[in-house]
Each structure stands twice: as C-alpha cells, then as structure tokens.
Design a protein around this motif. Sequence first.
Motif, PDB file in Angstrom:
ATOM      1  N   ASP A 134       0.841  -1.197   0.136  1.00 50.62           N
ATOM      2  CA  ASP A 134      -0.057  -0.014  -0.034  1.00 50.62           C
ATOM      3  C   ASP A 134       0.757   1.335   0.118  1.00 50.62           C
ATOM      4  O   ASP A 134       0.468   2.285  -0.529  1.00 50.62           O
ATOM      5  N   ASP A 135       2.093   1.272   0.603  1.00 43.12           N
ATOM      6  CA  ASP A 135       2.881   2.433   0.950  1.00 43.12           C
ATOM      7  C   ASP A 135       3.442   2.562  -0.598  1.00 43.12           C
ATOM      8  O   ASP A 135       3.668   3.999  -1.320  1.00 43.12           O
ATOM      9  N   ASP A 136       3.877   1.449  -1.381  1.00 39.12           N
ATOM     10  CA  ASP A 136       4.076   1.736  -2.804  1.00 39.12           C
ATOM     11  C   ASP A 136       3.307   2.577  -3.791  1.00 39.12           C
ATOM     12  O   ASP A 136       3.695   3.144  -4.461  1.00 39.12           O
ATOM     13  N   ILE A 137       2.005   2.002  -3.527  1.00 34.73           N
ATOM     14  CA  ILE A 137       1.134   2.712  -4.325  1.00 34.73           C
ATOM     15  C   ILE A 137       0.820   4.069  -3.988  1.00 34.73           C
ATOM     16  O   ILE A 137       0.582   4.788  -4.747  1.00 34.73           O
ATOM     17  N   ARG A 138       0.822   4.216  -2.832  1.00 33.04           N
ATOM     18  CA  ARG A 138       0.766   5.682  -2.150  1.00 33.04           C
ATOM     19  C   ARG A 138       1.682   6.634  -2.760  1.00 33.04           C
ATOM     20  O   ARG A 138       1.547   7.658  -3.221  1.00 33.04           O
ATOM     21  N   ARG A 139       3.016   6.089  -2.633  1.00 33.11           N
ATOM     22  CA  ARG A 139       4.125   7.007  -3.352  1.00 33.11           C
ATOM     23  C   ARG A 139       4.076   7.172  -4.667  1.00 33.11           C
ATOM     24  O   ARG A 139       4.422   8.134  -5.152  1.00 33.11           O
ATOM     25  N   TYR A 140       3.602   6.131  -5.363  1.00 28.60           N
ATOM     26  CA  TYR A 140       3.790   6.081  -7.100  1.00 28.60           C
ATOM     27  C   TYR A 140       2.461   7.144  -7.287  1.00 28.60           C
ATOM     28  O   TYR A 140       2.637   7.944  -8.182  1.00 28.60           O
ATOM     29  N   ILE A 141       1.310   7.167  -6.485  1.00 32.15           N
ATOM     30  CA  ILE A 141       0.258   8.223  -6.967  1.00 32.15           C
ATOM     31  C   ILE A 141       0.564   9.493  -6.732  1.00 32.15           C
ATOM     32  O   ILE A 141       0.393  10.554  -7.248  1.00 32.15           O
ATOM     33  N   LEU A 142       1.392   9.689  -5.634  1.00 32.29           N
ATOM     34  CA  LEU A 142       1.748  11.097  -5.112  1.00 32.29           C
ATOM     35  C   LEU A 142       2.915  11.509  -6.109  1.00 32.29           C
ATOM     36  O   LEU A 142       2.578  12.495  -6.561  1.00 32.29           O
ATOM     37  N   ASN A 143       3.761  10.642  -6.573  1.00 32.50           N
ATOM     38  CA  ASN A 143       4.519  11.174  -7.788  1.00 32.50           C
ATOM     39  C   ASN A 143       3.970  11.445  -9.101  1.00 32.50           C
ATOM     40  O   ASN A 143       4.394  12.439  -9.477  1.00 32.50           O
ATOM     41  N   LYS A 144       3.230  10.621  -9.510  1.00 32.89           N
ATOM     42  CA  LYS A 144       2.457  10.773 -10.744  1.00 32.89           C
ATOM     43  C   LYS A 144       1.576  12.043 -10.688  1.00 32.89           C
ATOM     44  O   LYS A 144       1.438  12.706 -11.704  1.00 32.89           O
ATOM     45  N   SER A 145       0.804  12.386  -9.391  1.00 32.72           N
ATOM     46  CA  SER A 145       0.025  13.545  -9.466  1.00 32.72           C
ATOM     47  C   SER A 145       0.739  14.537  -8.945  1.00 32.72           C
ATOM     48  O   SER A 145       0.048  15.706  -9.368  1.00 32.72           O
ATOM     49  N   LYS A 146       2.109  14.790  -8.730  1.00 37.18           N
ATOM     50  CA  LYS A 146       2.955  15.624  -8.428  1.00 37.18           C
ATOM     51  C   LYS A 146       2.338  16.400  -7.147  1.00 37.18           C
ATOM     52  O   LYS A 146       2.596  17.587  -7.030  1.00 37.18           O
ATOM     53  N   GLY A 147       1.795  15.571  -6.190  1.00 39.81           N
ATOM     54  CA  GLY A 147       1.114  16.020  -4.971  1.00 39.81           C
ATOM     55  C   GLY A 147      -0.151  16.633  -5.125  1.00 39.81           C
ATOM     56  O   GLY A 147      -0.801  17.168  -4.164  1.00 39.81           O
ATOM     57  N   LEU A 148      -1.000  16.579  -6.441  1.00 38.05           N
ATOM     58  CA  LEU A 148      -2.029  17.235  -6.593  1.00 38.05           C
ATOM     59  C   LEU A 148      -3.365  16.339  -6.320  1.00 38.05           C
ATOM     60  O   LEU A 148      -4.717  16.704  -6.104  1.00 38.05           O
ATOM     61  N   ALA A 149      -3.194  15.182  -6.089  1.00 36.02           N
ATOM     62  CA  ALA A 149      -4.081  14.195  -5.666  1.00 36.02           C
ATOM     63  C   ALA A 149      -3.882  13.460  -4.166  1.00 36.02           C
ATOM     64  O   ALA A 149      -2.584  13.129  -4.000  1.00 36.02           O
ATOM     65  N   GLU A 150      -4.831  13.123  -3.497  1.00 37.35           N
ATOM     66  CA  GLU A 150      -4.500  12.286  -2.219  1.00 37.35           C
ATOM     67  C   GLU A 150      -5.662  11.488  -2.005  1.00 37.35           C
ATOM     68  O   GLU A 150      -6.881  11.780  -2.326  1.00 37.35           O
ATOM     69  N   PRO A 151      -5.483  10.466  -1.150  1.00 39.82           N
ATOM     70  CA  PRO A 151      -6.757   9.514  -0.830  1.00 39.82           C
ATOM     71  C   PRO A 151      -7.567  10.272   0.318  1.00 39.82           C
ATOM     72  O   PRO A 151      -7.434  11.226   1.124  1.00 39.82           O
ATOM     73  N   THR A 152      -8.860   9.944   0.344  1.00 37.46           N
ATOM     74  CA  THR A 152      -9.714  10.701   1.279  1.00 37.46           C
ATOM     75  C   THR A 152      -9.592   9.986   2.519  1.00 37.46           C
ATOM     76  O   THR A 152      -9.347   9.063   2.475  1.00 37.46           O
ATOM     77  N   LYS A 153     -10.164  10.811   3.637  1.00 38.10           N
ATOM     78  CA  LYS A 153      -9.945  10.184   4.981  1.00 38.10           C
ATOM     79  C   LYS A 153     -11.161   9.372   5.189  1.00 38.10           C
ATOM     80  O   LYS A 153     -11.886   9.978   5.988  1.00 38.10           O
ATOM     81  N   SER A 154     -11.384   8.303   4.798  1.00 38.18           N
ATOM     82  CA  SER A 154     -12.489   7.429   4.982  1.00 38.18           C
ATOM     83  C   SER A 154     -11.971   5.931   5.116  1.00 38.18           C
ATOM     84  O   SER A 154     -10.969   5.559   4.932  1.00 38.18           O
ATOM     85  N   LYS A 155     -13.074   5.156   5.601  1.00 37.38           N
ATOM     86  CA  LYS A 155     -12.804   3.810   5.817  1.00 37.38           C
ATOM     87  C   LYS A 155     -12.390   3.072   4.513  1.00 37.38           C
ATOM     88  O   LYS A 155     -11.523   2.120   4.399  1.00 37.38           O
ATOM     89  N   SER A 156     -13.154   3.519   3.515  1.00 38.49           N
ATOM     90  CA  SER A 156     -12.599   2.993   2.168  1.00 38.49           C
ATOM     91  C   SER A 156     -12.341   4.039   1.081  1.00 38.49           C
ATOM     92  O   SER A 156     -13.145   4.579   0.368  1.00 38.49           O
ATOM     93  N   PRO A 157     -11.056   4.494   1.386  1.00 40.08           N
ATOM     94  CA  PRO A 157     -10.515   5.746   0.619  1.00 40.08           C
ATOM     95  C   PRO A 157     -10.645   5.603  -0.841  1.00 40.08           C
ATOM     96  O   PRO A 157     -10.265   4.559  -1.277  1.00 40.08           O
TER      97      PRO A 157
END
Length: 425
Positions: free
Chosen positions: A227-250
């Motif tokens: 999950d951390d690999d996925i988080r970092r991949y999305i952070l990198n590809k979005s250049k910080g413009l996208a993030e997960p919602t703070k919910s049980k099923s983000p």
Amino acid sequence: MRPELQYILDTLSPGHQWIVESLKSLFEEAVQGLGETPVICLIDALDECDELQIRDMVLFLNGLIDTRTALYICFASRHYPHITIERGLSIILEERDEHQHDIATYLSSTLHIGHSKLAEQIRADLQEKASSVFMWVVLVVDILNKEYDAGGKHHLRERLRELPGDLYELFRDIMTRDSKHQHGLLLCIQWVLFAKQPLAPKQLYYAIISGFEPQYLADCHSGEISDDDIRRYILNKSKGLAEPTKSKSPTIQFVHESAREFLLKENGLGKVFPDLGANIQGQSHEALKHCCLTYMSMETLLAPGEFSHDTIIESYPFLKYTNEGILHHANQAENYGVSQRGFLDGFPRSAWVKHYNILQWHKMVKYTPNVSLSYILAEAEMPALVRAQSGCQSCFEVEHEHYGLPILAAKSRAVVQVMLEVEAA
C-alpha cells in the motif's frame, strides 16, 4: 431521522424519483414538524454550485426562516459568486486573526526546515506571500520540504521567491516545472477528473500503469506491491495534486476543489497539455478507454475460467471497473465526437463476457457466450454506442438472454429511442 418524522418518508412510494422540488417539500415539512426544536444546517462549498441553483436555494431557505424562529443556517463559500443575504452575520476568514494564527501554526508543525533564524524568516515570508490562502501554503510547504530534503537549504528563499503567488499559477508551475513522466501525470489527472466513479488507490495505481507502463502490469500483480508503494506512486505521478480521502474505504481526490477548477474551468489541462486540442473531454475518455482495454487484455485474464468471483476481484482490483468503464468511456468519447466505430468493430466481446459473468453474483444476470454486442450495449445503457455500431442486427431479433430482445434489455428511453431510429434507418 427522528421517529416522530417517519410519517414524512412513509408518504413516499417505492422507487420515488427525487427532484429538487420534492426535496424542498420534504425538508420544509420536516422542519415545520420539529416545532420549536432548534435546527442547525451547515452548507459547505456553496461556490461549487451553479449560481442560479445557489440563488434558488438561498431564496427557499430565507422563506423557511421567515416562518420559523429556531432555524439556523451557516453557509461556507469562497467570494465568488457573491450572493446577498439580507439577514445574518458575515465572517471573512482571511481577515480574522485566528486564520493567520492557524497558518502560522501549520507552518511551524509541517515545514520541516529547522528553526534557525533563516528558517523562521522563510516561514514569515511564506505566510506573507500566501495572502491568507491556506491551500497555497499547503502546496508550497510540500515543495520546500522536498527542496530541503534534497540538500537545497541554501536556496530555499530563492525557491520561494520563484513560486507564483497566485494559486492557479502555482498549480501550473507544479505541473510544468519538470518534464519527467508527463504522460503519467496526464493520465493520473484524467482518471481523477473523468472516471465513472472515484477510484480506490489500488484501482488508480493499475489504471495509470495500464496507460503509462503497460509492460509492467503482470509484475505489478505479483503480490510484491505494498500500500505504501501505491501511495508513493500516486503522489509522484500526481505531483502532489491528488490524495486519498480520509475514510474507511478511501478513494483518490484532488487536494482541493480549486485544482479541479483550474484544470477545467480555467482550461489548465489544455494549457499544460496543448496536444489534447480543443476536445479535452473526448480525448480524455478515449485515453481512459484504452487503459481499460489494456488491463482486461492482460494474458492472465484472457482465459479467466479458473477464477471465482471473490478471487478475481481480489487478484485484479481494477477488473470490475474496466468491465463497466470500457463501455462508459467509449460512449462518452463518442458523445464528444471521437468515433468509436473501429473500437466496436474490434470489441473483444468474448473476453468481456467471460469477465462480466465471473464478476456477477447471480446466474440470471449472466450472459450466454453468444450474446450480441447490441444486446450488451442496450442493457448497459450506451445510446451513443448503439447509434455508432455499424451493420448491427435488428433490435427485435430474439436472443437466448434474460430479456430475449435487445430492445427489451434497454432500461432507458434514450436507448429505446436510438434503437428504434437505427431500426427505421
């Protein structure tokens, strides 16, 4: 719902179709039914609605206040559009000392550049340049933290001076400052903007890879991706413009609604990626359709017979979306003028049907191997694709499917109308 108000919902018939007027009527009846019990309504992001809808809502709620003394309404909105409200208090957040204090507290706790005299001066300069725009502060803190971690402490002040003070210009600067992985950035943004529904982090991860690095799709399903690999991949590809919602099923969203406004209302997407041309939505849906097609065409999914429903969803988290999404995005692309005739002529019907059937819980909704594409498009409610399909069979031709005739599988008037027009042509 309070028990004494249950009678209001009991008046609604099963399958009631909600419209604005019926919602108004129900809300008014519920408020009146509470008598003198205080009611507080918190309405956020008023500026994100259509202006006519805002004015209509404010007028309606003003009317309710006239008839009830214990009704309190709090609107939160940016400055535009300006809607005059005759009674009430107005608080401009940027002018409040507490807001400036919140920004200073945020900088002290999140800008990790030490607490030297230089660091404190940078914090002060940053707060002054922010002009009270908290989202600007959040984005710049991330940029400066990265600069500091890369050993760039000595030119942090210069970096801060270079950054545009306008929020939209900052978005543009973030997206264009380096040219690395621009296709990955574009796909990430297109998915967050135009997905059929918000994607979970794993889904977005596979969605981007399907279009950006499809040669690694099989490796990414090996179980070695955390999950951390996925988080970092999305952070990198979005250049910080996208993030997960703070919910049980983000799910993944933009860091702020202003990012969406910049990309669409201000045509930021077209300015940063001019190759999209004037038809941004059509070309975006076309790109997302190809991502879906690539994912469902993985070698391990071409013969999925050994998978059960639960196993295939767990092993291939993006498959359910691709099975529905490939038709949705093709239909949208056709609506925006991107021809889908070639796609429909080569549609991988057999593989799609196998995936569809495995993904269904109930046998009665599954298809036979010989189901026609016309039947599938009718039941999936894809009117633009029904019209685009060349040389299709009669919508009155009987098939060995649940509804028999393709036209009977259609669930909407729009699809029925198109099928009849095609039949008559």
